[in-house]
Write a protein that holds these residues in place. Sequence first.
Motif, PDB file in Angstrom:
ATOM      1  N   GLU A  10     -34.517  51.424  85.453  1.00  0.00           N
ATOM      2  CA  GLU A  10     -34.903  50.170  84.786  1.00  0.00           C
ATOM      3  C   GLU A  10     -34.669  50.228  83.274  1.00  0.00           C
ATOM      4  OE1 GLU A  10     -35.971  47.580  86.699  1.00  0.00           O
ATOM      5  OE2 GLU A  10     -35.869  48.822  88.487  1.00  0.00           O
ATOM      6  N   GLU A  49     -32.641  48.789  81.230  1.00  0.00           N
ATOM      7  CA  GLU A  49     -32.501  47.515  80.512  1.00  0.00           C
ATOM      8  C   GLU A  49     -33.861  46.906  80.217  1.00  0.00           C
ATOM      9  OE1 GLU A  49     -30.007  45.995  83.477  1.00  0.00           O
ATOM     10  OE2 GLU A  49     -28.346  47.207  82.739  1.00  0.00           O
ATOM     11  N   SER A  50     -34.776  47.011  81.161  1.00  0.00           N
ATOM     12  CA  SER A  50     -36.123  46.484  80.968  1.00  0.00           C
ATOM     13  C   SER A  50     -36.878  47.282  79.899  1.00  0.00           C
ATOM     14  CB  SER A  50     -36.890  46.523  82.286  1.00  0.00           C
ATOM     15  OG  SER A  50     -38.212  46.085  82.096  1.00  0.00           O
ATOM     16  N   GLU A  92     -35.430  46.279  76.557  1.00  0.00           N
ATOM     17  CA  GLU A  92     -35.863  44.919  76.209  1.00  0.00           C
ATOM     18  C   GLU A  92     -37.309  44.909  75.732  1.00  0.00           C
ATOM     19  OE1 GLU A  92     -38.015  41.366  76.551  1.00  0.00           O
ATOM     20  OE2 GLU A  92     -38.155  42.776  78.224  1.00  0.00           O
ATOM     21  N   ARG A  93     -38.190  45.651  76.409  1.00  0.00           N
ATOM     22  CA  ARG A  93     -39.604  45.687  75.983  1.00  0.00           C
ATOM     23  C   ARG A  93     -39.730  46.354  74.618  1.00  0.00           C
ATOM     24  NH1 ARG A  93     -41.533  41.472  77.722  1.00  0.00           N
ATOM     25  NH2 ARG A  93     -42.895  42.035  76.080  1.00  0.00           N
ATOM     26  N   TRP A 116     -38.627  43.771  71.992  1.00  0.00           N
ATOM     27  CA  TRP A 116     -39.693  42.781  71.846  1.00  0.00           C
ATOM     28  C   TRP A 116     -40.844  43.327  70.997  1.00  0.00           C
ATOM     29  CZ3 TRP A 116     -44.825  42.311  73.407  1.00  0.00           C
ATOM     30  CH2 TRP A 116     -45.344  41.013  73.497  1.00  0.00           C
ATOM     31  N   ASP A 151     -44.773  49.624  79.970  1.00  0.00           N
ATOM     32  CA  ASP A 151     -43.547  48.877  80.232  1.00  0.00           C
ATOM     33  C   ASP A 151     -42.452  49.146  79.197  1.00  0.00           C
ATOM     34  OD1 ASP A 151     -45.219  47.464  78.439  1.00  0.00           O
ATOM     35  OD2 ASP A 151     -44.429  45.514  79.027  1.00  0.00           O
TER      36      ASP A 151
END
Length: 185
Positions: free
Chosen positions: A29, A31-32, A35-36, A39, A133
């Motif tokens: 995961e 990419e997730s 991304e987190r 953010w 996450d």
Amino acid sequence: MKHSPLIQRHACFVLLIDIQQKLAPAIAESESVIERNQWLLNIAHELSVPVVATEQYPSGLGHTVAALEEQMKQAIVYEKLHFSAFQEKSIADALVGLNRPQVIITGTETHVCVLQTALDMQEAGLQVFVVEDAVGSRRELNKQLALQRMQQAGCVIVSSEMVAFEWLQRCATDEFRHISKTYIR
């Protein structure tokens, strides 16, 4: 020393650990996770929360992934050879020198560098928050076992949104409206 149960933005910093070019593709995961981190680091910058990043043996693993390039412009980046960033004297001295007792940890790999850094920092008396996450490992089982172990050792497991809302503390402010409109909705 008694720690606050809530994250205090003026008492913390973010430590992004080893999200690097040659390691990231192997992370489950990824990419997730990236991304987190984007953010959370964007919000950290908006709220003037210091960001420190590490790169494990960058001549072999590459530098921080290009997707985080914008967020790294305001970060302090350290190279390291120890799995635990806190075992590198220059890094430990710099982090202690920030005079902020809370650390928000993100990065990879959860069961290696994140785990060892978190446990060393916890042992040194810092209050450690690990962003579930925004951390990753090659295998999900290793991530989950590391999170359990860190929690058993006294680290606090949080989500990126928990961090953001604790930094903000209240609604009905211009700051909250801006962050909410830009990042949360």
